[in-house]
Design a protein around this motif. Structure first.
Motif, PDB file in Angstrom:
ATOM      1  N   ARG A  40       4.669   1.556  -5.301  1.00  0.00           N
ATOM      2  CA  ARG A  40       4.124   1.211  -6.671  1.00  0.00           C
ATOM      3  C   ARG A  40       4.849   1.896  -7.684  1.00  0.00           C
ATOM      4  O   ARG A  40       5.204   1.218  -8.692  1.00  0.00           O
ATOM      5  CB  ARG A  40       2.544   1.413  -6.670  1.00  0.00           C
ATOM      6  CG  ARG A  40       1.667   0.632  -5.864  1.00  0.00           C
ATOM      7  CD  ARG A  40       0.504   0.973  -6.065  1.00  0.00           C
ATOM      8  NE  ARG A  40      -0.419  -0.289  -6.004  1.00  0.00           N
ATOM      9  CZ  ARG A  40      -1.673  -0.605  -6.547  1.00  0.00           C
ATOM     10  NH1 ARG A  40      -2.105   0.432  -7.150  1.00  0.00           N
ATOM     11  NH2 ARG A  40      -2.155  -1.570  -6.138  1.00  0.00           N
ATOM     12  N   LYS A  41       5.012   3.225  -7.787  1.00  0.00           N
ATOM     13  CA  LYS A  41       5.703   4.108  -8.569  1.00  0.00           C
ATOM     14  C   LYS A  41       6.542   4.969  -7.873  1.00  0.00           C
ATOM     15  O   LYS A  41       6.227   5.378  -6.896  1.00  0.00           O
ATOM     16  CB  LYS A  41       4.651   4.729  -9.298  1.00  0.00           C
ATOM     17  CG  LYS A  41       3.697   3.960 -10.170  1.00  0.00           C
ATOM     18  CD  LYS A  41       2.716   4.872 -10.849  1.00  0.00           C
ATOM     19  CE  LYS A  41       1.540   4.125 -11.590  1.00  0.00           C
ATOM     20  NZ  LYS A  41       0.606   5.073 -12.186  1.00  0.00           N
ATOM     21  N   ALA A  46       8.059  12.244  -6.523  1.00  0.00           N
ATOM     22  CA  ALA A  46       6.878  11.813  -5.915  1.00  0.00           C
ATOM     23  C   ALA A  46       6.827  10.063  -5.811  1.00  0.00           C
ATOM     24  O   ALA A  46       7.676   9.678  -6.755  1.00  0.00           O
ATOM     25  CB  ALA A  46       5.706  11.911  -6.321  1.00  0.00           C
ATOM     26  N   PHE A  47       6.368   9.512  -5.011  1.00  0.00           N
ATOM     27  CA  PHE A  47       6.064   8.164  -5.193  1.00  0.00           C
ATOM     28  C   PHE A  47       4.678   7.660  -4.618  1.00  0.00           C
ATOM     29  O   PHE A  47       4.068   8.724  -4.235  1.00  0.00           O
ATOM     30  CB  PHE A  47       7.093   7.203  -4.222  1.00  0.00           C
ATOM     31  CG  PHE A  47       6.738   7.475  -2.831  1.00  0.00           C
ATOM     32  CD1 PHE A  47       6.016   6.403  -1.786  1.00  0.00           C
ATOM     33  CD2 PHE A  47       7.593   8.459  -2.159  1.00  0.00           C
ATOM     34  CE1 PHE A  47       5.849   6.700  -0.647  1.00  0.00           C
ATOM     35  CE2 PHE A  47       7.297   8.479  -0.737  1.00  0.00           C
ATOM     36  CZ  PHE A  47       6.666   7.673  -0.062  1.00  0.00           C
ATOM     37  N   THR A  48       4.071   6.551  -5.126  1.00  0.00           N
ATOM     38  CA  THR A  48       2.736   6.179  -4.796  1.00  0.00           C
ATOM     39  C   THR A  48       2.730   4.790  -4.165  1.00  0.00           C
ATOM     40  O   THR A  48       3.649   3.933  -4.297  1.00  0.00           O
ATOM     41  CB  THR A  48       1.958   6.018  -5.904  1.00  0.00           C
ATOM     42  OG1 THR A  48       2.426   5.116  -6.946  1.00  0.00           O
ATOM     43  CG2 THR A  48       1.871   7.312  -6.767  1.00  0.00           C
ATOM     44  N   ALA A  78       0.515  14.680   0.489  1.00  0.00           N
ATOM     45  CA  ALA A  78      -0.323  13.270   0.154  1.00  0.00           C
ATOM     46  C   ALA A  78      -1.721  13.778  -0.351  1.00  0.00           C
ATOM     47  O   ALA A  78      -2.254  14.224   0.163  1.00  0.00           O
ATOM     48  CB  ALA A  78      -0.074  12.587   1.295  1.00  0.00           C
ATOM     49  N   GLN A  80      -4.765  11.339  -2.623  1.00  0.00           N
ATOM     50  CA  GLN A  80      -5.309   9.955  -3.329  1.00  0.00           C
ATOM     51  C   GLN A  80      -5.526  10.516  -4.796  1.00  0.00           C
ATOM     52  O   GLN A  80      -6.060  11.442  -5.079  1.00  0.00           O
ATOM     53  CB  GLN A  80      -6.750   9.600  -2.514  1.00  0.00           C
ATOM     54  CG  GLN A  80      -6.960   8.379  -3.024  1.00  0.00           C
ATOM     55  CD  GLN A  80      -7.706   7.333  -2.090  1.00  0.00           C
ATOM     56  OE1 GLN A  80      -8.101   7.894  -1.013  1.00  0.00           O
ATOM     57  NE2 GLN A  80      -8.287   6.380  -2.456  1.00  0.00           N
ATOM     58  N   ASP A  81      -5.138   9.525  -5.510  1.00  0.00           N
ATOM     59  CA  ASP A  81      -5.329   9.643  -6.809  1.00  0.00           C
ATOM     60  C   ASP A  81      -5.902   8.165  -7.505  1.00  0.00           C
ATOM     61  O   ASP A  81      -4.968   7.207  -7.829  1.00  0.00           O
ATOM     62  CB  ASP A  81      -4.010  10.040  -7.626  1.00  0.00           C
ATOM     63  CG  ASP A  81      -4.102  10.141  -9.087  1.00  0.00           C
ATOM     64  OD1 ASP A  81      -5.115  10.434  -9.627  1.00  0.00           O
ATOM     65  OD2 ASP A  81      -2.800   9.862  -9.985  1.00  0.00           O
ATOM     66  N   GLU A  84      -4.585   4.761  -5.829  1.00  0.00           N
ATOM     67  CA  GLU A  84      -3.080   5.222  -5.289  1.00  0.00           C
ATOM     68  C   GLU A  84      -3.304   6.528  -4.450  1.00  0.00           C
ATOM     69  O   GLU A  84      -3.814   7.126  -4.677  1.00  0.00           O
ATOM     70  CB  GLU A  84      -2.184   5.124  -6.399  1.00  0.00           C
ATOM     71  CG  GLU A  84      -2.102   3.880  -7.327  1.00  0.00           C
ATOM     72  CD  GLU A  84      -0.868   4.317  -8.379  1.00  0.00           C
ATOM     73  OE1 GLU A  84      -0.576   2.967  -8.895  1.00  0.00           O
ATOM     74  OE2 GLU A  84      -0.872   5.336  -8.852  1.00  0.00           O
ATOM     75  N   ARG A  86      -0.741   9.135  -3.576  1.00  0.00           N
ATOM     76  CA  ARG A  86       0.315   9.815  -4.035  1.00  0.00           C
ATOM     77  C   ARG A  86       1.388  10.887  -3.034  1.00  0.00           C
ATOM     78  O   ARG A  86       0.680  11.685  -2.192  1.00  0.00           O
ATOM     79  CB  ARG A  86       0.281  10.793  -5.286  1.00  0.00           C
ATOM     80  CG  ARG A  86       1.326  11.381  -5.802  1.00  0.00           C
ATOM     81  CD  ARG A  86       0.912  12.400  -6.947  1.00  0.00           C
ATOM     82  NE  ARG A  86       1.686  13.186  -7.404  1.00  0.00           N
ATOM     83  CZ  ARG A  86       2.817  12.954  -8.423  1.00  0.00           C
ATOM     84  NH1 ARG A  86       2.924  11.781  -8.744  1.00  0.00           N
ATOM     85  NH2 ARG A  86       3.614  13.843  -8.601  1.00  0.00           N
ATOM     86  N   TYR A  87       2.611  10.562  -2.572  1.00  0.00           N
ATOM     87  CA  TYR A  87       3.266  11.442  -1.763  1.00  0.00           C
ATOM     88  C   TYR A  87       4.334  12.186  -2.311  1.00  0.00           C
ATOM     89  O   TYR A  87       5.300  11.358  -3.020  1.00  0.00           O
ATOM     90  CB  TYR A  87       3.929  10.362  -0.537  1.00  0.00           C
ATOM     91  CG  TYR A  87       3.056   9.692  -0.005  1.00  0.00           C
ATOM     92  CD1 TYR A  87       2.517   9.945   1.133  1.00  0.00           C
ATOM     93  CD2 TYR A  87       2.782   8.387  -0.408  1.00  0.00           C
ATOM     94  CE1 TYR A  87       1.420   9.304   2.005  1.00  0.00           C
ATOM     95  CE2 TYR A  87       1.713   7.396   0.270  1.00  0.00           C
ATOM     96  CZ  TYR A  87       1.046   8.024   1.446  1.00  0.00           C
ATOM     97  OH  TYR A  87       0.191   7.481   2.158  1.00  0.00           O
ATOM     98  N   GLU A  88       4.700  13.484  -2.284  1.00  0.00           N
ATOM     99  CA  GLU A  88       5.385  14.353  -2.859  1.00  0.00           C
ATOM    100  C   GLU A  88       6.596  14.641  -2.150  1.00  0.00           C
ATOM    101  O   GLU A  88       6.209  14.784  -0.706  1.00  0.00           O
ATOM    102  CB  GLU A  88       4.700  15.393  -3.469  1.00  0.00           C
ATOM    103  CG  GLU A  88       3.637  15.069  -4.507  1.00  0.00           C
ATOM    104  CD  GLU A  88       3.010  16.729  -5.174  1.00  0.00           C
ATOM    105  OE1 GLU A  88       3.621  17.422  -4.687  1.00  0.00           O
ATOM    106  OE2 GLU A  88       2.250  16.224  -5.917  1.00  0.00           O
TER     107      GLU A  88
END
Length: 117
Positions: A40-41, A46-48, A78, A80-81, A84, A86-88
């Protein structure tokens, strides 16, 4: 922050985020073995992914745009936000189409060798 908002407002914000994510039509995907998930982002740190059905990724993953291999990344955390996950990254390196050299190439070396017959 979201815990202070009324439930209806939080749901409305989640729905608006969901609509915006569907409109973005990103082609970025993270590949883990045979599985692939739509990103998604995406950022430098990071990405989500969509939280619903998102795996708890950890370790080495590959990031693609369509069929183009862009990055190889090591995921360390990882969380949850909202809607979404979120993975760093611990590290992220550009994917290469050539094997790296283990020696310094001479700048004056010929590009090819032509022999006489």
């Amino acid at each position: 922050m979201s815990s202070y908002l009324p439930k209806e407002v939080r749901e409305g914000l989640d729905q608006a985020r969901e609509r915006a994510a569907r409109k973005s039509k990103t082609r970025l995907r993270v590949h883990v073995g045979p599985e692939a998930y739509s990103i998604r982002k995406f950022g430098a740190e990071a990405f989500t992914l969509k939280a619903e059905g998102a795996p708890h990724l950890r370790g080495l993953v590959d990031i693609f745009r369509g069929s183009e291999h862009l990055y190889q990344a090591l995921i360390v955390t990882a969380a949850q936000d909202g809607p979404e996950m979120r993975y760093e990254f611990k590290r992220m390196t550009k994917a290469r189409d050539q094997v790296p050299l283990d020696y310094a190439r001479d700048r004056t070396a010929p590009a090819a060798l032509i022999t006489k017959q």
